[in-house]
Design an enzyme around this catalytic site. Structure first.
Site, PDB file in Angstrom:
ATOM      1  N   VAL A   1     -38.026  72.211   1.042  1.00  0.00           N
ATOM      2  CA  VAL A   1     -39.486  72.115   1.017  1.00  0.00           C
ATOM      3  C   VAL A   1     -40.148  73.492   0.914  1.00  0.00           C
ATOM      4  O   VAL A   1     -39.922  74.358   1.748  1.00  0.00           O
ATOM      5  CB  VAL A   1     -40.010  71.393   2.283  1.00  0.00           C
ATOM      6  CG1 VAL A   1     -41.491  71.102   2.127  1.00  0.00           C
ATOM      7  CG2 VAL A   1     -39.233  70.115   2.549  1.00  0.00           C
ATOM      8  N   SER A   2     -40.975  73.652  -0.113  1.00  0.00           N
ATOM      9  CA  SER A   2     -41.641  74.928  -0.376  1.00  0.00           C
ATOM     10  C   SER A   2     -43.142  74.818  -0.125  1.00  0.00           C
ATOM     11  O   SER A   2     -43.736  73.761  -0.369  1.00  0.00           O
ATOM     12  CB  SER A   2     -41.394  75.321  -1.832  1.00  0.00           C
ATOM     13  OG  SER A   2     -42.249  76.370  -2.214  1.00  0.00           O
ATOM     14  N   PRO A   3     -43.772  75.899   0.315  1.00  0.00           N
ATOM     15  CA  PRO A   3     -45.233  75.902   0.466  1.00  0.00           C
ATOM     16  C   PRO A   3     -45.928  76.365  -0.808  1.00  0.00           C
ATOM     17  O   PRO A   3     -47.155  76.377  -0.871  1.00  0.00           O
ATOM     18  CB  PRO A   3     -45.444  76.951   1.557  1.00  0.00           C
ATOM     19  CG  PRO A   3     -44.373  77.963   1.289  1.00  0.00           C
ATOM     20  CD  PRO A   3     -43.184  77.176   0.774  1.00  0.00           C
TER      21      PRO A   3
END
Ligand SMILES: *[C@@H]1O[C@H](CO)[C@@H](O)[C@H](O)[C@H]1NC(C)=O
Ligand SMILES: *[C@@H]1O[C@H](CO)[C@@H](O)[C@H](O)[C@H]1NC(C)=O
Ligand SMILES: *[C@@H]1O[C@H](CO)[C@@H](O)[C@H](O)[C@H]1NC(C)=O
Ligand SMILES: *[C@@H]1O[C@H](CO)[C@@H](O)[C@H](O)[C@H]1NC(C)=O
Ligand SMILES: *[C@@H]1O[C@H](CO)[C@@H](O)[C@H](O)[C@H]1NC(C)=O
Ligand SMILES: *[C@@H]1O[C@H](CO)[C@@H](O)[C@H](O)[C@H]1NC(C)=O
Ligand SMILES: *[C@@H]1O[C@H](CO)[C@@H](O)[C@H](O)[C@H]1NC(C)=O
Ligand SMILES: *[C@@H]1O[C@H](CO)[C@@H](O)[C@H](O)[C@H]1NC(C)=O
Length: 698
Positions: A275-277
Site C-alpha cells: 500500500v502506497s500513499p
C-alpha cells in the site's frame, strides 16, 4: 477475626460495585522522544546508502499504552521508526525488568514500528538490514531503546481507571495498491468480497478516564506506507502517520508544543505491505509516461518509474495524507457511535523457527498438500525496489528469470542449494541470506507470533509487512479461531504490522507467483502466509483454552559487539573568526504571513547530543515582558538543516527555517539554536545562539 470479616465484606461490596460500574480497566499512556542521530546516518527504508540525514523536520516519538484488567496486563508500543526488531525489544524488556521485575515480558509486550522511511538506520543487527547504513549504529539503537523505555515508564506511572471504545470509518483517497498486478493473482471470488484492492478502514481505539471523563489517548490503525517523503529527503521525518499524530495531539492539547501534551495519539502500522500513499501513481520521470505495467519499468528500466502525489512535492503530499488521517481520527474521537470494549485481557506468545515449519495447503483443485517453510532468501525483484523508491541497479520487478552475471556474484558469496531453489520456486534467488552466518545472522529465522486480547478487541502483532490480502486472511483466521473456541462473536481483530521482529514481506501464495517486490521479499518461500495462518490459528485456540505454549526456538544470539563502519564525530571547529552559536545569517527585520524566515548559525555536529525531550531550535515571541517558545524542531513549520562547511577543519553550520503560517500573531520574535560541540582535545560542550529580534506584521 472481626477485621477479616469486615475486609471480606468490603471486598465483596467492591467486586459487586466494580461489576456494575464501567471502569473495567486501568490504562496508562505515555510518550517520549526517541529521535536518532539526525546527520550523516543513512535512513532506514529505501535501502539507499546515500540517503543520509541532514537535520530534522519532525522528531521521532515512542507512544506506549498499558492495559490492565486487575489480573492481567498487556503493553502496546508504537514507535516512529521503520520497523522493530528483536534486539530492541529484548533490551527494552531487560531494562524494564530492573524496575518492574516480570511485569513486562515477551509474552505481553508488543513493539510496533510505524514504518517511516525517513529516520536513521543501523539499529537492526541482522546484517542484511544494516548494510545500507554501513553496519550497526549504536547511537540509533540506544536512542530508540532510551525513548521506548521512557515512554513505557511514563505510561506505567500514571495508570488510571478508564474505559475503552472502538470505532472505525473509511478514509478514501489516501492509499493505492502499488502492486495491483499481484493483487489480481488472488482468487476472483475472494477479491469480489472486497470493494477495493487496499483496506480503506481506519480503526480507532480510544481511552477515556473515568476519573474526569477525559480522553487520555487513542491508537489509530490505517494501512499505508509512510513513504510520502521520497528517497531524496534528508531531514528526519515521521512522514504522513507521524505528522497525523502531531496534528491529533496538538489539537487535543492546543496550549502544548508538539510531543509535550497529555493526550497520546498514535497512528500505528497494519497490513501496509503493498500500500502506497503516492496516490497519483507511478510515472516515468524521464518521459512523463505512466509506468503501471506489471514490471513497473520505463523502457525496461525500473529506476525512472516513481510514484508521487497527491501534492506538488513530498512535503505537500505528506501534509495532505496526514490531514486525511487526522480528520477521520478526529471525527471518530468525537462521534458518539463507538462501541465499548469489555471483557477480560488475555495474551499468548511463541517464538517460532519459520524454515522448520510445515502446513497443509488446499490447492485450487481441492487436493491438500503438505508445504514447508524455506531458509530466508531474497529474490531478484527485491533489488528492483518499488515505485515508492526504486532500487539502484538494473533489476526490474516481476522477474522470474535470472541473470548470469548476478548469479555468478551471488554464488561466489553464498550459493543456494538445489533444495533452496526448489523450496523458493518460482522465486529466482538473489541473496541466500539463510545460509550465511558470517559475521552473524543475515535475516531472522525465528519470528515472534503473538496475540493480545483486550475484551473483544484483538491485537495480532506480526513480524513483517503483510500485504492487503495477507492481512485480511490473517484477521479472518484469528477471528474465526477465537469464535470457534468460545470467544466473543463480535471479536474485532487488528493486525499490528512490523512488530517485534522484522522479516520483510508476507505476500499471499498467489501474489508470490508474480514475483514483484513484495513476493520477492517474502523470505520463507511461497507458503510463508500458509504457515502463519496455521500458527495464529493454533495460537488463538490455545489462548482461548488457556493452554500454555512454550517456544521450541529462540532468536539468534548476536555477539556483544556488532560490526559498524560509521565513523564517530572526530571534532568540531568554529573557525578562527567565530564561536559556536554565532548567528551568521540574521533574519530580515520584518516578515509577514507566508514568508519563510531563514537564519544560520555556526554549529557543532548534531550527533554530539541528540537533545531528547529538547530541541535544536526555538522560535520565540515576546509576550508580557517574557520570551515564550512558540515552535521547536518538532513543529511542521520549522526545519533544522545541518551541513558541513569544511570536512577537514570539522566546521559546520545550522540553517533554521521557519514558515510563518496564518495563525502567527503579529509581534516581536527571535530564533535560537542549541547544540553541543566536540572539542578537539576531548569533551563535548553545550553552546547556543540567538538571532536579533524581528517583527511579524499583519
Ligand atoms: C520477581 O518475580 C519473581 C517471579 O514471579 C518472584 O519470584 C520474585 O519474588 C519477584 N521479585 C521481586 C523483587 O518482586
Ligand atoms: C460512526 O461515525 C463515524 C464518524 O461520523 C463514521 O465515519 C462511521 O462510519 C460511523 N460508524 C458506524 C458504524 O455508524
Ligand atoms: C462523566 O460522564 C458521565 C456520563 O456522561 C457523567 O454522568 C459524569 O457525571 C461525568 N463525570 C465527570 C467527573 O465529569
Ligand atoms: C522526490 O520528490 C521530489 C519532489 O518533492 C521530486 O522532485 C523528485 O523527483 C522525487 N524523486 C524521486 C526519486 O522520487
Ligand atoms: C530446523 O531445520 C534445520 C535445517 O533445516 C535443522 O538443522 C534443525 O535441526 C531443525 N530444528 C528443529 C528444532 O527441528
Ligand atoms: C491437483 O493438482 C495437482 C498439481 O497440479 C495434482 O498433483 C493433483 O493430482 C490434482 N488433484 C486432482 C484431484 O486433480
Ligand atoms: C498564504 O498562503 C495561502 C496558501 O497559499 C493562501 O491561501 C493565503 O491567502 C496566503 N495568505 C496571505 C496573507 O498571503
Ligand atoms: C528584543 O526585544 C525585546 C523585547 O521587546 C527587548 O527587550 C530587547 O532589548 C530587544 N533586543 C534587541 C537586541 O533589540
Amino acid at each position: 477475626m472481626k477485621e477479616t470479616l469486615v475486609l471480606t465484606g468490603s471486598l465483596l461490596i467492591f467486586s459487586l460495585v466494580s461489576q456494575t460500574t464501567e471502569a473495567a480497566y486501568t490504562i496508562g499512556v505515555g510518550r517520549a522522544d526517541c529521535t536518532g542521530p539526525s546527520a550523516e546516518i543513512t535512513f532506514m527504508g529505501y535501502a539507499k546508502a546515500t540517503q543520509k540525514g541532514c537535520g530534522i523536520h519532525l522528531r521521532q516519538y515512542s507512544r506506549a499504552y498499558i492495559f490492565d484488567d486487575g489480573s492481567k496486563r498487556v503493553l502496546f508500543v508504537t514507535v516512529d521508526a521503520c520497523m522493530m526488531n528483536h534486539g530492541i525489544r529484548k533490551e527494552v524488556i531487560s531494562r524494564l525488568s530492573q524496575s518492574y521485575n516480570d511485569t513486562y515480558t515477551f509474552d505481553n509486550v508488543v513493539i510496533s514500528g510505524t514504518h517511516t522511511h525517513s529516520t536513521p538506520g543501523g539499529f537492526m543487527e541482522d546484517v542484511m538490514y544494516d548494510v545500507p547504513a554501513l553496519g550497526f549504529v549504536k547511537e540509533t539503537f540506544d536512542a530508540l531503546v532510551d525513548g521506548i523505555v521512557r515512554s513505557i515508564r511514563r505510561a506505567h506511572n500514571k495508570m488510571v481507571d478508564a474505559r475503552i471504545f472502538i470505532n472505525s470509518g473509511e478514509v478514501d483517497g489516501a492509499n493505492i495498491n502499488r502492486s495491483p498486478a499481484s493483487y489480481l493473482f488472488n482468487p476472483e471470488e475472494e477479491r469480489q468480497r472486497y470493494a477495493h484492492n487496499t483496506d480503506k478502514e481506519l480503526v480507532q481505539m480510544k481511552f477515556v478516564s473515568t476519573v474526569d471523563n477525559r480522553t487520555i489517548g487513542a491508537i489509530n490503525w490505517y494501512a499505508v506506507h509512510p513513504t510520502s517523503m521520497n528517497n531524496t529527503n534528508c531531514l528526519v521525518s515521521t512522514d504522513n502517520v507521524g505528522y497525523a499524530s502531531i496534528l491529533l495531539e496538538t489539537s487535543r492539547d492546543p496550549d502544548s508544543l508538539p510531543g509535550q501534551g497529555q493526550f497520546v495519539g498514535a497512528f500505528a502500522s497494519t497490513n501496509l505491505g503493498d500500500v502506497s500513499p503516492n496516490t497519483d501513481g507511478p510515472r516515468c520521470q524521464n518521459t512523463g509516461e505512466r509506468c503501471d505495467n506489471p514490471s513497473s519499468t520505463c523502457n525496461g528500466e525500473a529506476k525512472y518509474c516513481v510514484a508521487a502525489g497527491p501534492g506538488h512535492n513530498i512535503f505537500e503530499s505528506t501534509d495532505i495524507i496526514a490531514r486525511m488521517l487526522y480528520d477521520k481520527a478526529t471525527e471518530l474521537l468525537t462521534s458518539d457511535n463507538s462501541t465499548e470494549v469489555t471483557g477480560e485481557i488475555r495474551f499468548i506468545h511463541q517464538f517460532v523457527r519459520m524454515p522448520n515449519q510445515t502446513a497443509q495447503y488446499r490447492m485450487d483443485n481441492g487436493t491438500v498438500i503438505e508445504v514447508r517453510g524455506c531458509a530466508p532468501a531474497m529474490g531478484y525483484s527485491f533489488a528492483a525496489g518499488t515505485t515508492d523508491g526504486p532500487g539502484e541497479f538494473d533489476f526490474t520487478q516481476a522477474t522470474k528469470t535470472s541473470n548470469t552475471f548476478w548469479n555468478l556474484v551471488r554464488d561466489f558469496i553464498f550459493p543456494p542449494t538445489p533444495d533452496d531453489v526448489a523450496c523458493h520456486a518460482p522465486k529466482p534467488i538473489l541473496i541466500m541470506s539463510g545460509n550465511i552466518k558470517i559475521p552473524y545472522e543475515w535475516q531472522p529465522e525465528v519470528v515472534s507470533t503473538q496475540i493480545l486480547m483486550i475484551g473483544n478487541a484483538v491485537l495480532a502483532p506480526v513480524s513483517g509487512e503483510f500485504t492487503t490480502m495477507s492481512g485480511r486472511r490473517l484477521r479472518d483466521t484469528v477471528r474465526q479461531a477465537i469464535v470457534d473456541n468460545g470467544g466473543p462473536s463480535d471479536a474485532r481483530v487488528i493486525l499490528c504490522g512490523l512488530s517485534n521482529v522484522y522479516t520483510s514481506y508476507i505476500a499471499t501464495y498467489e501474489e508470490y507467483q508474480l514475483q514483484r517486490y513484495e513476493g520477492a521479499s517474502t523470505i520463507y518461500g511461497p507458503h510463508t502466509l500458509t504457515i502463519y495462518l496455521k500458527l495464529y490459528k493454533e495460537l488463538a485456540s490455545n489462548m482461548m483454552n488457556n493452554v500454555a505454549v512454550t517456544s521450541e526456538a529462540s532468536p539468534y544470539q548476536f555477539p556483544k559487539h556488532l560490526l559498524g563502519l560509521v565513523p564517530p564525530v572526530i571534532f568540531d571547529s568554529s573557525g578562527w573568526f567565530f564561536n559556536f552559536g554565532d548567528c551568521i545569517q540574521q533574519p530580515p527585520s520584518e516578515v509577514t504571513v507566508n514568508d519563510t524566515v531563514v537564519v544560520k548559525f555556526i554549529s557543532g555536529h548534531p550527533r554530539n547530543n541528540l537533545l531528547h525531550e529538547s530541541t535544536f531550535l526555538t522560535v520565540e515571541k515576546y509576550e508580557n515582558g517574557k520570551w515564550k517558545v512558540i515552535a521547536t524542531d518538532s513543529n511542521w513549520e520549522t526545519k533544522f538543516i545541518w551541513r558541513r562547511t569544511d570536512f577537514v577543519k570539522g566546521s559546520s553550520e545550522a540553517e533554521i527555517r521557519w514558515h510563518v503560517t496564518g495563525n502567527v500573531e503579529p509581534g516581536t520574535y527571535r530564533i535560537s539554536h542549541f547544540g553541543f560541540y566536540k572539542y578537539i582535545l576531548g569533551g563535548v560542550f553545550p553552546y547556543d545562539g540567538t538571532t536579533r529580534n524581528f517583527t511579524v506584521r499583519n
